[in-house]
Scaffold this active site. Sequence first.
Site, PDB file in Angstrom:
ATOM      1  N   SER A 219       0.848  -1.198   0.000  1.00  0.00           N
ATOM      2  CA  SER A 219       0.000   0.000   0.000  1.00  0.00           C
ATOM      3  C   SER A 219       0.882   1.247   0.000  1.00  0.00           C
ATOM      4  O   SER A 219       1.668   1.456   0.928  1.00  0.00           O
ATOM      5  CB  SER A 219      -0.887   0.010   1.238  1.00  0.00           C
ATOM      6  OG  SER A 219      -1.404   1.314   1.412  1.00  0.00           O
TER       7      SER A 219
ATOM      8  N   ASP B  42      -4.994   3.515  -1.383  1.00  0.00           N
ATOM      9  CA  ASP B  42      -6.000   3.807  -0.353  1.00  0.00           C
ATOM     10  C   ASP B  42      -6.604   5.185  -0.578  1.00  0.00           C
ATOM     11  O   ASP B  42      -5.923   6.198  -0.396  1.00  0.00           O
ATOM     12  CB  ASP B  42      -5.349   3.743   1.025  1.00  0.00           C
ATOM     13  CG  ASP B  42      -5.101   2.313   1.458  1.00  0.00           C
ATOM     14  OD1 ASP B  42      -6.059   1.521   1.439  1.00  0.00           O
ATOM     15  OD2 ASP B  42      -3.957   1.987   1.800  1.00  0.00           O
TER      16      ASP B  42
ATOM     17  N   MET C  35      -9.136   7.962   0.631  1.00  0.00           N
ATOM     18  CA  MET C  35      -9.856   8.393   1.842  1.00  0.00           C
ATOM     19  C   MET C  35     -10.377   9.811   1.651  1.00  0.00           C
ATOM     20  O   MET C  35      -9.675  10.656   1.086  1.00  0.00           O
ATOM     21  CB  MET C  35      -8.924   8.358   3.049  1.00  0.00           C
ATOM     22  CG  MET C  35      -8.280   6.995   3.273  1.00  0.00           C
ATOM     23  SD  MET C  35      -7.315   6.984   4.792  1.00  0.00           S
ATOM     24  CE  MET C  35      -6.482   5.404   4.640  1.00  0.00           C
TER      25      MET C  35
ATOM     26  N   MET D 234     -12.376   4.270   0.482  1.00  0.00           N
ATOM     27  CA  MET D 234     -12.933   4.543   1.817  1.00  0.00           C
ATOM     28  C   MET D 234     -13.563   5.925   1.729  1.00  0.00           C
ATOM     29  O   MET D 234     -13.088   6.892   2.339  1.00  0.00           O
ATOM     30  CB  MET D 234     -11.805   4.493   2.859  1.00  0.00           C
ATOM     31  CG  MET D 234     -11.316   3.064   3.125  1.00  0.00           C
ATOM     32  SD  MET D 234      -9.664   2.997   3.867  1.00  0.00           S
ATOM     33  CE  MET D 234      -8.675   3.138   2.395  1.00  0.00           C
TER      34      MET D 234
ATOM     35  N   HIS E 184      -8.749   0.822  -3.152  1.00  0.00           N
ATOM     36  CA  HIS E 184      -9.590   0.619  -1.961  1.00  0.00           C
ATOM     37  C   HIS E 184     -10.279   1.940  -1.638  1.00  0.00           C
ATOM     38  O   HIS E 184      -9.639   2.879  -1.162  1.00  0.00           O
ATOM     39  CB  HIS E 184      -8.674   0.141  -0.825  1.00  0.00           C
ATOM     40  CG  HIS E 184      -9.345  -0.061   0.488  1.00  0.00           C
ATOM     41  ND1 HIS E 184      -8.645  -0.236   1.662  1.00  0.00           N
ATOM     42  CD2 HIS E 184     -10.664  -0.135   0.837  1.00  0.00           C
ATOM     43  CE1 HIS E 184      -9.497  -0.394   2.662  1.00  0.00           C
ATOM     44  NE2 HIS E 184     -10.724  -0.330   2.193  1.00  0.00           N
TER      45      HIS E 184
ATOM     46  N   MET F  90     -10.946  -5.967   6.749  1.00  0.00           N
ATOM     47  CA  MET F  90     -10.114  -4.962   7.431  1.00  0.00           C
ATOM     48  C   MET F  90      -9.670  -5.532   8.773  1.00  0.00           C
ATOM     49  O   MET F  90     -10.512  -5.947   9.582  1.00  0.00           O
ATOM     50  CB  MET F  90     -10.892  -3.669   7.664  1.00  0.00           C
ATOM     51  CG  MET F  90     -11.153  -2.812   6.436  1.00  0.00           C
ATOM     52  SD  MET F  90      -9.706  -2.314   5.472  1.00  0.00           S
ATOM     53  CE  MET F  90      -8.703  -1.502   6.706  1.00  0.00           C
TER      54      MET F  90
ATOM     55  N   ASP G  11      -6.189  -6.430   5.210  1.00  0.00           N
ATOM     56  CA  ASP G  11      -5.616  -5.085   5.135  1.00  0.00           C
ATOM     57  C   ASP G  11      -5.536  -4.457   6.522  1.00  0.00           C
ATOM     58  O   ASP G  11      -6.560  -4.235   7.174  1.00  0.00           O
ATOM     59  CB  ASP G  11      -6.512  -4.237   4.217  1.00  0.00           C
ATOM     60  CG  ASP G  11      -5.949  -2.852   3.949  1.00  0.00           C
ATOM     61  OD1 ASP G  11      -4.856  -2.528   4.436  1.00  0.00           O
ATOM     62  OD2 ASP G  11      -6.635  -2.095   3.218  1.00  0.00           O
TER      63      ASP G  11
ATOM     64  N   HIS H 273      -1.525  -1.359  -4.009  1.00  0.00           N
ATOM     65  CA  HIS H 273      -2.749  -1.028  -3.281  1.00  0.00           C
ATOM     66  C   HIS H 273      -2.815   0.491  -3.089  1.00  0.00           C
ATOM     67  O   HIS H 273      -1.889   1.114  -2.562  1.00  0.00           O
ATOM     68  CB  HIS H 273      -2.714  -1.742  -1.930  1.00  0.00           C
ATOM     69  CG  HIS H 273      -3.964  -1.645  -1.124  1.00  0.00           C
ATOM     70  ND1 HIS H 273      -5.053  -2.476  -1.319  1.00  0.00           N
ATOM     71  CD2 HIS H 273      -4.303  -0.822  -0.095  1.00  0.00           C
ATOM     72  CE1 HIS H 273      -6.005  -2.161  -0.439  1.00  0.00           C
ATOM     73  NE2 HIS H 273      -5.575  -1.151   0.310  1.00  0.00           N
TER      74      HIS H 273
HETATM   75  C1  DX5 Z   1      -5.924   1.538   6.277  1.00  0.00           C
HETATM   76  C2  DX5 Z   1      -5.639   1.218   4.820  1.00  0.00           C
HETATM   77  C3  DX5 Z   1      -4.531   0.285   4.642  1.00  0.00           C
HETATM   78  C4  DX5 Z   1      -3.212   0.753   5.154  1.00  0.00           C
HETATM   79  C5  DX5 Z   1      -2.537  -0.410   5.770  1.00  0.00           C
HETATM   80  O1  DX5 Z   1      -7.079   2.278   6.382  1.00  0.00           O
HETATM   81  O2  DX5 Z   1      -6.779   0.687   4.177  1.00  0.00           O
HETATM   82  O3  DX5 Z   1      -4.406  -0.163   3.304  1.00  0.00           O
HETATM   83  O4  DX5 Z   1      -2.356   1.283   4.166  1.00  0.00           O
HETATM   84  O5  DX5 Z   1      -1.430   0.046   6.389  1.00  0.00           O
HETATM   85  P1  DX5 Z   1      -0.503  -0.841   7.319  1.00  0.00           P
HETATM   86  O6  DX5 Z   1      -0.036  -1.995   6.508  1.00  0.00           O
HETATM   87  O7  DX5 Z   1       0.577   0.137   7.646  1.00  0.00           O
HETATM   88  O8  DX5 Z   1      -1.317  -1.246   8.500  1.00  0.00           O
HETATM   89 ZN    ZN Z   2      -6.424  -0.350   2.119  1.00  0.00          ZN
END
Ligand code: DX5
Ligand code: ZN
Length: 218
Positions: A7, A34, A36, A67, A65, A136, A174, A32
């Site tokens: 990620s 993320d 947000m 969010m 992903h 998650m 994740d 990956h």
């Molecule tokens: C968290 C994300 C993850 C995050 C994981 O909300 O969806 O993808 O990057 O990070 P680590 O591997 O550092 O826990």
């Molecule tokens: Zn993620």
Amino acid sequence: MRLIAPSILSADFTNLSQQIKYAEVGGADFIHCDIMDGHFVPNITFGPLVVKAVKRCTKLPLDVHLMIENADRYIEQFAKAGAGYITVHQENNRHLDRTVALIKSLGVKAGVAINPATPVNTLTEILEYADMILVMTVNPGFGAQKFIPSTLRKVAELKEVREKSGYKYLIEVDGGVNRDTAGAIADAGCDVFVAGNSIFGSDNISASAMELKNLINR
Ligand code: DX5
Ligand code: ZN
């Protein structure tokens, strides 16, 4: 073979292209991304513009992903930016069947994610249509959080349901994936391991990716 999805949330964005190359050398299977929005989760990251730039840096499939609220409004933009998979959350997508169908209609594989407190049985009616189920293992929003062990029973449950029903989804985990947690996650039946901090937060991205990949495929 079990797969890894580094990620970029924990990557150095001043040097993203090089960082992604290092992850590739270490055996990354996906990149990956993320996304947000500061509403569904308390943090803001990046949007389709950056995903499009990442796409130009790699031939690996992008695992996007979402969010975010109102995912339907942005799915086409992420598809056009080059997403290979688009994953939406069960908790904030009221018309999940329609959203999953929309993703697939754009030629993109569709994933559905569940937060730590969301049970697998909320997915019963969507499992046959999903290409990926993301469990998650932290509450979404930030990298480098502590892994929540009780979430692993959902990985095992998803594996059992897939075997019984003949469904095809990949099971992805994740949050908090690192050398200490990876073994138990693999034993529970995970196929795709997302890892941010343990790969991009390390001094040697390639070596950390390779170590994780070897660990889960032992
Ligand atoms: C968290 C994300 C993850 C995050 C994981 O909300 O969806 O993808 O990057 O990070 P680590 O591997 O550092 O826990
Ligand atoms: Zn993620």
